[in-house]
Design a protein around this motif. Structure first.
Motif, PDB file in Angstrom:
ATOM      1  N   TYR A  36      37.614  36.823  33.364  1.00 51.48           N
ATOM      2  CA  TYR A  36      36.496  36.643  34.290  1.00 51.48           C
ATOM      3  C   TYR A  36      35.464  35.635  33.788  1.00 51.48           C
ATOM      4  CZ  TYR A  36      32.675  37.717  37.477  1.00 51.48           C
ATOM      5  OH  TYR A  36      31.672  37.613  38.414  1.00 51.48           O
ATOM      6  N   TYR A  37      35.036  35.811  32.551  1.00 53.45           N
ATOM      7  CA  TYR A  37      33.921  34.997  32.050  1.00 53.45           C
ATOM      8  C   TYR A  37      34.359  33.682  31.409  1.00 53.45           C
ATOM      9  CZ  TYR A  37      30.818  38.966  32.836  1.00 53.45           C
ATOM     10  OH  TYR A  37      30.084  39.967  33.416  1.00 53.45           O
ATOM     11  N   ILE A  38      35.520  33.665  30.792  1.00 55.49           N
ATOM     12  CA  ILE A  38      35.928  32.453  30.054  1.00 55.49           C
ATOM     13  C   ILE A  38      36.919  31.603  30.858  1.00 55.49           C
ATOM     14  CG2 ILE A  38      37.010  31.592  27.939  1.00 55.49           C
ATOM     15  CD1 ILE A  38      35.985  34.158  26.552  1.00 55.49           C
ATOM     16  N   ILE A  39      38.021  32.202  31.293  1.00 54.52           N
ATOM     17  CA  ILE A  39      39.030  31.439  32.048  1.00 54.52           C
ATOM     18  C   ILE A  39      38.618  31.259  33.498  1.00 54.52           C
ATOM     19  CG2 ILE A  39      41.440  31.408  32.827  1.00 54.52           C
ATOM     20  CD1 ILE A  39      42.162  33.008  30.326  1.00 54.52           C
ATOM     21  N   GLY A  40      38.027  32.292  34.087  1.00 57.54           N
ATOM     22  CA  GLY A  40      37.634  32.219  35.500  1.00 57.54           C
ATOM     23  C   GLY A  40      38.837  32.091  36.416  1.00 57.54           C
ATOM     24  N   TYR A  41      39.886  32.858  36.121  1.00 52.79           N
ATOM     25  CA  TYR A  41      41.151  32.761  36.859  1.00 52.79           C
ATOM     26  C   TYR A  41      40.963  32.896  38.371  1.00 52.79           C
ATOM     27  CZ  TYR A  41      45.767  34.151  38.596  1.00 52.79           C
ATOM     28  OH  TYR A  41      46.929  34.243  39.321  1.00 52.79           O
ATOM     29  N   LYS A  67      33.622  41.210  40.742  1.00 47.29           N
ATOM     30  CA  LYS A  67      33.685  41.769  39.393  1.00 47.29           C
ATOM     31  C   LYS A  67      34.581  43.000  39.345  1.00 47.29           C
ATOM     32  CE  LYS A  67      29.673  40.475  36.672  1.00 47.29           C
ATOM     33  NZ  LYS A  67      28.543  40.989  35.859  1.00 47.29           N
ATOM     34  N   LYS A  68      34.398  43.893  40.318  1.00 49.77           N
ATOM     35  CA  LYS A  68      35.219  45.102  40.369  1.00 49.77           C
ATOM     36  C   LYS A  68      36.686  44.753  40.552  1.00 49.77           C
ATOM     37  CE  LYS A  68      31.647  48.123  42.322  1.00 49.77           C
ATOM     38  NZ  LYS A  68      31.241  48.885  43.538  1.00 49.77           N
ATOM     39  N   PHE A  69      36.946  43.722  41.365  1.00 48.14           N
ATOM     40  CA  PHE A  69      38.336  43.302  41.582  1.00 48.14           C
ATOM     41  C   PHE A  69      38.969  42.812  40.279  1.00 48.14           C
ATOM     42  CE2 PHE A  69      41.074  39.542  42.053  1.00 48.14           C
ATOM     43  CZ  PHE A  69      42.218  40.184  42.495  1.00 48.14           C
ATOM     44  N   TYR A  70      38.257  41.997  39.527  1.00 46.28           N
ATOM     45  CA  TYR A  70      38.812  41.483  38.277  1.00 46.28           C
ATOM     46  C   TYR A  70      39.139  42.622  37.308  1.00 46.28           C
ATOM     47  CZ  TYR A  70      38.337  36.419  38.838  1.00 46.28           C
ATOM     48  OH  TYR A  70      38.510  35.113  39.227  1.00 46.28           O
ATOM     49  N   LYS A  71      38.271  43.639  37.263  1.00 41.42           N
ATOM     50  CA  LYS A  71      38.530  44.778  36.377  1.00 41.42           C
ATOM     51  C   LYS A  71      39.805  45.502  36.821  1.00 41.42           C
ATOM     52  CE  LYS A  71      33.732  45.494  34.997  1.00 41.42           C
ATOM     53  NZ  LYS A  71      32.540  46.385  35.058  1.00 41.42           N
ATOM     54  N   HIS A  72      39.947  45.679  38.130  1.00 38.48           N
ATOM     55  CA  HIS A  72      41.157  46.317  38.657  1.00 38.48           C
ATOM     56  C   HIS A  72      42.389  45.449  38.399  1.00 38.48           C
ATOM     57  CE1 HIS A  72      43.991  48.295  41.274  1.00 38.48           C
ATOM     58  NE2 HIS A  72      44.118  47.207  42.009  1.00 38.48           N
ATOM     59  N   LEU A  73      42.251  44.141  38.577  1.00 40.86           N
ATOM     60  CA  LEU A  73      43.366  43.215  38.358  1.00 40.86           C
ATOM     61  C   LEU A  73      43.887  43.313  36.926  1.00 40.86           C
ATOM     62  CD1 LEU A  73      45.059  40.786  39.507  1.00 40.86           C
ATOM     63  CD2 LEU A  73      43.293  39.298  38.550  1.00 40.86           C
ATOM     64  N   LYS A 269      41.876  48.864  57.169  1.00 37.28           N
ATOM     65  CA  LYS A 269      41.047  50.061  56.959  1.00 37.28           C
ATOM     66  C   LYS A 269      40.799  50.295  55.475  1.00 37.28           C
ATOM     67  CE  LYS A 269      43.242  52.610  60.508  1.00 37.28           C
ATOM     68  NZ  LYS A 269      43.900  53.871  60.871  1.00 37.28           N
ATOM     69  N   GLN A 270      41.840  50.121  54.684  1.00 38.17           N
ATOM     70  CA  GLN A 270      41.703  50.328  53.247  1.00 38.17           C
ATOM     71  C   GLN A 270      40.808  49.272  52.604  1.00 38.17           C
ATOM     72  OE1 GLN A 270      46.213  51.217  52.372  1.00 38.17           O
ATOM     73  NE2 GLN A 270      44.932  52.230  50.879  1.00 38.17           N
ATOM     74  N   ILE A 271      40.953  48.038  53.051  1.00 35.23           N
ATOM     75  CA  ILE A 271      40.138  46.955  52.500  1.00 35.23           C
ATOM     76  C   ILE A 271      38.668  47.189  52.808  1.00 35.23           C
ATOM     77  CG2 ILE A 271      39.630  44.485  52.600  1.00 35.23           C
ATOM     78  CD1 ILE A 271      42.613  44.021  53.148  1.00 35.23           C
ATOM     79  N   TYR A 272      38.351  47.593  54.031  1.00 38.65           N
ATOM     80  CA  TYR A 272      36.955  47.845  54.396  1.00 38.65           C
ATOM     81  C   TYR A 272      36.372  49.015  53.601  1.00 38.65           C
ATOM     82  CZ  TYR A 272      37.139  44.565  58.332  1.00 38.65           C
ATOM     83  OH  TYR A 272      37.238  43.423  59.092  1.00 38.65           O
ATOM     84  N   GLU A 273      37.205  49.998  53.292  1.00 38.42           N
ATOM     85  CA  GLU A 273      36.735  51.170  52.539  1.00 38.42           C
ATOM     86  C   GLU A 273      36.444  50.823  51.080  1.00 38.42           C
ATOM     87  OE1 GLU A 273      39.696  54.168  53.012  1.00 38.42           O
ATOM     88  OE2 GLU A 273      39.271  54.487  55.141  1.00 38.42           O
ATOM     89  N   ALA A 274      37.331  50.051  50.447  1.00 38.72           N
ATOM     90  CA  ALA A 274      37.167  49.693  49.028  1.00 38.72           C
ATOM     91  C   ALA A 274      37.799  48.327  48.789  1.00 38.72           C
ATOM     92  CB  ALA A 274      37.793  50.753  48.127  1.00 38.72           C
ATOM     93  N   PRO A 275      37.083  47.250  49.103  1.00 41.95           N
ATOM     94  CA  PRO A 275      37.660  45.894  49.040  1.00 41.95           C
ATOM     95  C   PRO A 275      38.091  45.448  47.650  1.00 41.95           C
ATOM     96  CG  PRO A 275      35.285  45.800  49.416  1.00 41.95           C
ATOM     97  CD  PRO A 275      35.686  47.237  49.577  1.00 41.95           C
ATOM     98  N   GLU A 276      37.558  46.064  46.615  1.00 42.21           N
ATOM     99  CA  GLU A 276      37.863  45.615  45.254  1.00 42.21           C
ATOM    100  C   GLU A 276      39.315  45.855  44.851  1.00 42.21           C
ATOM    101  OE1 GLU A 276      35.681  49.651  44.739  1.00 42.21           O
ATOM    102  OE2 GLU A 276      35.676  47.932  46.110  1.00 42.21           O
TER     103      GLU A 276
END
Length: 297
Positions: A36-41, A67-73, A269-276
């Motif tokens: 997230y912070y260095i490569i910025g993939y 940010k939440k998405f990157y942690k999940h990824l 529906k799932q994306i709207y509930e928790a997009p991350e």
């Protein structure tokens, strides 16, 4: 080069796979900082996708989701590696089917099941469903360019009695199975962007007109298969719940593309509930505005 890459990377993946989960997620936290912070993939692609489908959200909200998405990824990438050696018992505890009774009821209908799901939460651990059924499982996937990693992925799925077949093999395999009276469960990841062609179906996804995969619906109608959606939610780190949602046991009764649209609404529906937990790194909306039928008007 492909063999060299495999020789270098595979031992690392195997070592990761045998680590306890608590260590696995400590590594994930470190990978997150790097990615997230260095490569910025693919940070630009992810940000553009989020702003496109959530125009009402502030920049602060967009960045929070990102940010939440990157942690999940990062978690999901290491969970993929963990799949190499994870025990069946451990996977059963971490990927639960909430309504096995519905699944069993549909299974008894003496029809093959075509199961659609999206790039949401965890699609790698969907192989756990093989513990819930006596039907042989087939997963449709895109072959990897590196034949050694491709063979590894096939081997991992085979541990759970799931056979991977390429998109080009799909119709022949299913047709042959049905001709032999072999009932099966066929898994399709159907939410990504197909190649443009004059015959492609344009539907709405997250409020934007895009080309859509319709292979699952067309096969279900042609061979009269039961068609369903697997809803997967992330409960907490390393734990997922799935729900079997029947779309139709008689797909021929539906108008063209109606079942595809039903599938897309479920993913939305799932994306709207928790997009991350959606897979934002893909350029899902890259063909927006290119519908030739609209352009000719």
């Amino acid at each position: 080069m492909h063999l060299l890459a495999y020789i270098i990377v595979y031992p690392l993946l195997w070592i990761i796979s045998i680590l306890p989960f608590r260590i696995l997620y400590l590594i994930s936290d470190m990978v997150y900082v790097l990615v997230y912070y260095i490569i910025g993939y693919r940070k630009k692609v992810i940000t553009e996708n989020l702003k496109l489908v959530f125009p009402e959200k502030s920049e602060k909200d967009i960045f929070a989701i990102r940010k939440k998405f990157y942690k999940h990824l990062c978690d999901m990438f290491l969970e993929m590696a963990k799949t190499i050696t994870i025990s069946r018992e451990a996977l059963q505890k971490r990927f639960i089917l909430k309504n096995p009774e519905v699944f069993k009821k549909v299974e008894k209908s003496d029809k093959s099941i075509l199961l659609m799901f999206g790039h949401y939460a965890s699609w790698e651990w969907v192989v756990e469903l093989q513990n819930q059924t006596s039907l042989p499982g087939f997963g449709v996937y895109k072959k990897l360019n590196n034949k050694y990693f491709d063979r590894l992925v096939r081997k991992i799925r085979a541990r759970y009695n799931t056979t991977l077949i390429s998109t080009k093999e799909t119709i022949n395999v299913i047709t042959n199975n049905e001709a032999k009276g072999l009932k099966s469960i066929m898994a399709f990841l159907s939410d990504q962007s197909p190649k443009l062609s004059k015959d492609v179906y344009w539907g709405e996804f997250m409020g934007i007109e895009v080309p859509c995969f319709t292979g699952a619906e067309r096969i279900a109608k042609k061979l009269d298969l039961t068609i369903a959606y697997l809803k997967v939610n992330k409960v907490k780190r390393g734990y997922y719940e799935s729900e079997f949602i029947l779309l139709s046991e008689n797909p021929k009764e539906f108008k063209d593309y109606e079942l595809t649209d039903m599938f897309l609404r479920e993913v939305e529906k799932q994306i709207y509930e928790a997009p991350e937990y959606y897979f934002w790194t893909h350029k899902r909306w890259k063909h927006r505005g290119k519908n030739p039928k609209i352009q000719l008007k």
